[in-house]
Write a protein that holds these residues in place. Sequence first.
Motif, mmCIF file in Angstrom:
data_model
loop_
_atom_site.group_PDB
_atom_site.id
_atom_site.type_symbol
_atom_site.label_atom_id
_atom_site.label_comp_id
_atom_site.label_asym_id
_atom_site.label_seq_id
_atom_site.Cartn_x
_atom_site.Cartn_y
_atom_site.Cartn_z
ATOM 1 N N GLU A 157 17.771 -2.514 -4.949
ATOM 2 C CA GLU A 157 16.379 -2.812 -5.283
ATOM 3 C C GLU A 157 15.425 -2.406 -4.162
ATOM 4 N N SER A 158 15.848 -2.568 -2.904
ATOM 5 C CA SER A 158 14.948 -2.256 -1.789
ATOM 6 C C SER A 158 14.649 -0.768 -1.725
ATOM 7 N N ILE A 159 15.681 0.050 -1.816
ATOM 8 C CA ILE A 159 15.475 1.494 -1.706
ATOM 9 C C ILE A 159 14.617 1.987 -2.868
ATOM 10 N N ILE A 160 14.922 1.528 -4.068
ATOM 11 C CA ILE A 160 14.126 1.929 -5.230
ATOM 12 C C ILE A 160 12.690 1.437 -5.095
ATOM 13 N N GLY A 161 12.523 0.208 -4.599
ATOM 14 C CA GLY A 161 11.175 -0.324 -4.423
ATOM 15 C C GLY A 161 10.367 0.452 -3.399
ATOM 16 N N VAL A 162 11.002 0.831 -2.278
ATOM 17 C CA VAL A 162 10.298 1.590 -1.247
ATOM 18 C C VAL A 162 9.934 2.978 -1.755
ATOM 19 N N VAL A 163 10.871 3.627 -2.458
ATOM 20 C CA VAL A 163 10.586 4.954 -3.016
ATOM 21 C C VAL A 163 9.433 4.879 -4.012
ATOM 22 N N ALA A 164 9.453 3.865 -4.873
ATOM 23 C CA ALA A 164 8.373 3.700 -5.838
ATOM 24 C C ALA A 164 7.043 3.452 -5.128
ATOM 25 N N LEU A 165 7.081 2.688 -4.049
ATOM 26 C CA LEU A 165 5.863 2.403 -3.284
ATOM 27 C C LEU A 165 5.300 3.668 -2.657
ATOM 28 N N VAL A 166 6.190 4.535 -2.151
ATOM 29 C CA VAL A 166 5.746 5.792 -1.546
ATOM 30 C C VAL A 166 5.026 6.651 -2.577
ATOM 31 N N PHE A 167 5.622 6.788 -3.745
ATOM 32 C CA PHE A 167 5.036 7.649 -4.765
ATOM 33 C C PHE A 167 3.795 7.028 -5.405
ATOM 34 N N SER A 168 3.716 5.698 -5.452
ATOM 35 C CA SER A 168 2.583 5.058 -6.115
ATOM 36 C C SER A 168 1.356 4.974 -5.218
ATOM 37 N N SER A 169 1.556 4.659 -3.939
ATOM 38 C CA SER A 169 0.377 4.453 -3.095
ATOM 39 C C SER A 169 0.583 4.856 -1.643
ATOM 40 N N GLY A 170 1.827 4.786 -1.143
ATOM 41 C CA GLY A 170 2.043 5.092 0.269
ATOM 42 C C GLY A 170 1.693 6.513 0.621
ATOM 43 N N SER A 171 2.031 7.473 -0.248
ATOM 44 C CA SER A 171 1.721 8.874 0.033
ATOM 45 C C SER A 171 0.210 9.097 0.073
ATOM 46 N N LYS A 172 -0.526 8.336 -0.741
ATOM 47 C CA LYS A 172 -1.981 8.469 -0.741
ATOM 48 C C LYS A 172 -2.559 8.095 0.613
ATOM 49 N N ASP A 173 -1.989 7.087 1.278
ATOM 50 C CA ASP A 173 -2.478 6.695 2.603
ATOM 51 C C ASP A 173 -2.358 7.840 3.590
ATOM 52 N N PHE A 174 -1.175 8.476 3.612
ATOM 53 C CA PHE A 174 -0.967 9.565 4.561
ATOM 54 C C PHE A 174 -1.853 10.768 4.235
ATOM 55 N N LEU A 175 -2.053 11.059 2.944
ATOM 56 C CA LEU A 175 -2.925 12.160 2.563
ATOM 57 C C LEU A 175 -4.367 11.872 2.955
ATOM 58 N N ASP A 176 -4.784 10.612 2.784
ATOM 59 C CA ASP A 176 -6.148 10.250 3.190
ATOM 60 C C ASP A 176 -6.344 10.410 4.687
ATOM 61 N N TRP A 177 -5.325 10.018 5.455
ATOM 62 C CA TRP A 177 -5.429 10.195 6.901
ATOM 63 C C TRP A 177 -5.521 11.673 7.265
ATOM 64 N N GLY A 178 -4.760 12.500 6.544
ATOM 65 C CA GLY A 178 -4.793 13.936 6.829
ATOM 66 C C GLY A 178 -6.133 14.557 6.521
ATOM 67 N N LYS A 179 -6.854 14.017 5.524
ATOM 68 C CA LYS A 179 -8.162 14.561 5.160
ATOM 69 C C LYS A 179 -9.271 14.043 6.058
ATOM 70 N N ALA A 180 -9.000 12.966 6.791
ATOM 71 C CA ALA A 180 -10.044 12.365 7.627
ATOM 72 C C ALA A 180 -10.371 13.260 8.803
ATOM 73 N N ASP A 181 -11.557 13.056 9.354
ATOM 74 C CA ASP A 181 -11.965 13.793 10.543
ATOM 75 C C ASP A 181 -11.043 13.456 11.695
ATOM 76 N N ASN A 182 -10.697 14.455 12.490
ATOM 77 C CA ASN A 182 -9.740 14.256 13.572
ATOM 78 C C ASN A 182 -10.387 13.709 14.840
#
Length: 388
Positions: free
Chosen positions: A34-59
């Motif tokens: 359950e943990s691995i599936i939950g973490v993977v689901a979290l990455v695809f649902s919202s975690g990846s968006k956090d990293f993409l937002d940081w990448g788009k932010a001003d440096n």
Amino acid sequence: MAHAFGWAPSEPLDAGEGGRGWILWISLAVMCAESIIGVVALVFSSGSKDFLDWGKADNSLSDITLPDEDDEPPERQTPINYVVSGLVISSIVGVLAVAGAAGTSIAPWATLLAFILASLFSVLAVRALGETDLNPVSGVAKISQLLYGVVQPGNVVANLIAGAITESGAMQAGELMQDYKTGHLVGVAPWNQFRGQLLGSLLGIGFTVFGYTLYRSTYPIPGPQFPAPTSAIWLNLARLINNGTLPETVPSFMLLFGIIFGVTGILHAVARSRRLRRLRSKRRRNEPVPTWEHCALAFPSGIAFATGMMNTPNFSLARLLGGLAAAAYTRYTQRCNTQQDLKTLLVIVVASGFVLGEGVASIAGLVLTNSDVPVLCYGCRYGCGGGC
């Protein structure tokens, strides 16, 4: 059953070769699935968006926060140079401290990699805790252990240290998020909280080391009173992925329970994600909830199920009784005109009183026991029995 059928030949409560140790493997399978599936689901649902937002932010240094507009003015925020320098210094100190404690059991580069993984997993931990009030620290620790089975194969000590660093980072990140959220609600400046946390951390080191030393000098850990069941789970996984073997017949049970809670974990993640999207959308907020979502969210959590298996009955039954008491109180007060928030607050206050009372009493009892103060067994006749 494991003892009766001869699958676990030792005494049933033996956490090594007995039935209790045999059950821990099933608990481990449920937690990993359950943990691995939950973490993977979290990455695809919202975690990846956090990293993409940081990448788009001003440096620039002034914009190394989330790209959204901050709720606090710059003068109340923690200066970014403190954050960056603190991260660098604490990482160096951490690598040196682990090297001094573990010696050559784990390479310095492997320790540094554990800090990097802890930073990445902390983002997921904060997201999960903020949205669901559940921090998946067990899951991220298990993933880190699996990764270190490849990075440093055959090294059980490195596996345990890396998992501990990752779980500690995720746990502390989640706790800090809760602290800053509370501070924001009461109007405390983040910069003031940051300085208070630095002071509290320095003082906390002394108190925690003293408390742990006091417990270790009074009780055996692990022992009958403090079995430390989670440590057995960690050690079992570290040994398994480093050329370990499984007890007889337990693989089929692990596979069965892993599949069951893997499927329910997927349903949990999908249902939770759909519910959060509805809550965020004004247009969809009043949509009817499908029956399968109700069923998915009502199914027992795999982490809770596994925790109940690895803990002794006195802990699990106490949690069950507390949950039944809270449910009965909620149902009783539904017939009153009391606000729901106030009813929930009262349950939390009462529960906090139980925790605080037992905590204070246990510390007092620990000091008395360590000072060889005799125990008074009121009500005992013809000698002391049971807990006396």
